[in-house]
Motif scaffolding. Structure first.
Motif, PDB file in Angstrom:
ATOM      1  N   GLU A  80       0.809  -1.210   0.000  1.00  0.00           N
ATOM      2  CA  GLU A  80       0.000   0.000   0.000  1.00  0.00           C
ATOM      3  C   GLU A  80       0.848   1.268   0.000  1.00  0.00           C
ATOM      4  OE1 GLU A  80      -3.013  -0.077   3.037  1.00  0.00           O
ATOM      5  OE2 GLU A  80      -3.517  -2.162   2.592  1.00  0.00           O
ATOM      6  N   CYS A  81       2.144   1.118   0.267  1.00  0.00           N
ATOM      7  CA  CYS A  81       3.037   2.271   0.270  1.00  0.00           C
ATOM      8  C   CYS A  81       4.447   1.804  -0.084  1.00  0.00           C
ATOM      9  CB  CYS A  81       3.021   2.973   1.643  1.00  0.00           C
ATOM     10  SG  CYS A  81       3.688   1.943   2.973  1.00  0.00           S
ATOM     11  N   GLU A  84       6.127  -0.496   2.608  1.00  0.00           N
ATOM     12  CA  GLU A  84       5.744  -1.908   2.569  1.00  0.00           C
ATOM     13  C   GLU A  84       6.415  -2.627   1.409  1.00  0.00           C
ATOM     14  OE1 GLU A  84       1.912  -4.928   2.580  1.00  0.00           O
ATOM     15  OE2 GLU A  84       1.547  -2.782   2.367  1.00  0.00           O
ATOM     16  N   ARG A 147       5.086 -10.719  10.541  1.00  0.00           N
ATOM     17  CA  ARG A 147       4.231 -10.525  11.718  1.00  0.00           C
ATOM     18  C   ARG A 147       3.482 -11.813  11.961  1.00  0.00           C
ATOM     19  NH1 ARG A 147       2.467  -4.575  10.232  1.00  0.00           N
ATOM     20  NH2 ARG A 147       4.282  -3.504  11.071  1.00  0.00           N
ATOM     21  N   ASP A 153      -1.919  -6.041  10.340  1.00  0.00           N
ATOM     22  CA  ASP A 153      -1.502  -4.658  10.645  1.00  0.00           C
ATOM     23  C   ASP A 153      -0.972  -4.012   9.389  1.00  0.00           C
ATOM     24  OD1 ASP A 153      -1.766  -3.343  12.980  1.00  0.00           O
ATOM     25  OD2 ASP A 153       0.027  -4.121  13.912  1.00  0.00           O
ATOM     26  N   GLU A 154      -1.112  -2.756   9.320  1.00  0.00           N
ATOM     27  CA  GLU A 154      -0.561  -2.024   8.181  1.00  0.00           C
ATOM     28  C   GLU A 154       0.943  -1.886   8.349  1.00  0.00           C
ATOM     29  OE1 GLU A 154      -2.545   1.654   7.409  1.00  0.00           O
ATOM     30  OE2 GLU A 154      -4.492   0.790   7.861  1.00  0.00           O
ATOM     31  N   TRP A 155       1.664  -2.050   7.260  1.00  0.00           N
ATOM     32  CA  TRP A 155       3.108  -1.868   7.250  1.00  0.00           C
ATOM     33  C   TRP A 155       3.441  -0.394   7.013  1.00  0.00           C
ATOM     34  CZ3 TRP A 155       6.225  -5.886   8.503  1.00  0.00           C
ATOM     35  CH2 TRP A 155       5.667  -7.162   8.444  1.00  0.00           C
ATOM     36  N   CYS A 156       2.463   0.401   6.658  1.00  0.00           N
ATOM     37  CA  CYS A 156       2.695   1.769   6.230  1.00  0.00           C
ATOM     38  C   CYS A 156       2.520   2.799   7.358  1.00  0.00           C
ATOM     39  CB  CYS A 156       1.746   2.121   5.081  1.00  0.00           C
ATOM     40  SG  CYS A 156       1.950   1.024   3.661  1.00  0.00           S
ATOM     41  N   LYS A 157       2.448   2.360   8.572  1.00  0.00           N
ATOM     42  CA  LYS A 157       2.254   3.295   9.701  1.00  0.00           C
ATOM     43  C   LYS A 157       3.473   4.150   9.918  1.00  0.00           C
ATOM     44  CE  LYS A 157      -1.090   0.651  12.246  1.00  0.00           C
ATOM     45  NZ  LYS A 157      -1.431  -0.035  13.462  1.00  0.00           N
TER      46      LYS A 157
END
Length: 157
Positions: A80-81, A84, A147, A153-157
């Motif tokens: 998503e980013c 990631e 994970r 969970d989002e990797w892009c946090k």
């Protein structure tokens, strides 16, 4: 007479059932089924002549078979980013390194479970240099490239 005989042997029948069940449960490992040792190098997919290759940080191909590693989720290559996607490239490279470094074992034997995409689900481990079991999932999570299963969970946090 038969009822009396049955009452006398019933405890022995129960004991035999309990012992057989205990033996059967102990013969299975935590991931289920037999373990198969593998000695091979696993380059990134696209390398000619390789029998097996790494698709992404938690999936490999051996011939036409696709195998999903159990115990962790890796970031997606089409993330998503940019963060990631970059982590996904590192995870793929780390998986190739781990698989190619030394012999390892895969769970599941000849009849592994499958996921909804038709991939075999298998756990991977090896005996490390220190003589202790080294689990692939623990290795990837420890490197920050995976994970625990169940966490999206989002990797892009």
């Amino acid at each position: 007479m038969i009822l009396r005989l049955f009452r006398r042997i019933l405890p022995f029948i129960w004991l035999a059932v309990i012992l057989a069940g205990t033996w059967w449960m102990m013969s299975l490992n935590s991931s289920g089924g037999d373990w198969t040792e593998t000695r091979a190098t696993f380059p990134i997919c696209g390398t000619r002549g390789a029998a097996g290759c790494v698709i992404d940080g938690d999936t490999i191909a051996i011939g036409k078979r696709k195998i999903r590693m159990s115990g962790y989720n890796a970031p997606e290559l089409s993330g998503e980013c940019k963060v990631e996607s970059a982590l996904a490239l590192r995870a793929r490279a780390e998986l190739a390194t781990w698989l190619s470094a030394a012999p390892f074992e895969m769970s599941g034997g000849d009849d592994p479970p499958y996921d909804q995409y038709g991939r075999e689900l298998r756990s991977f481990k090896r005996i490390g240099a220190n003589g202790k079991e080294e689990w692939l999932a623990d290795h990837m999570i420890g490197k920050g490239l995976g994970r625990n299963d169940g966490f999206r969970d989002e990797w892009c946090k």
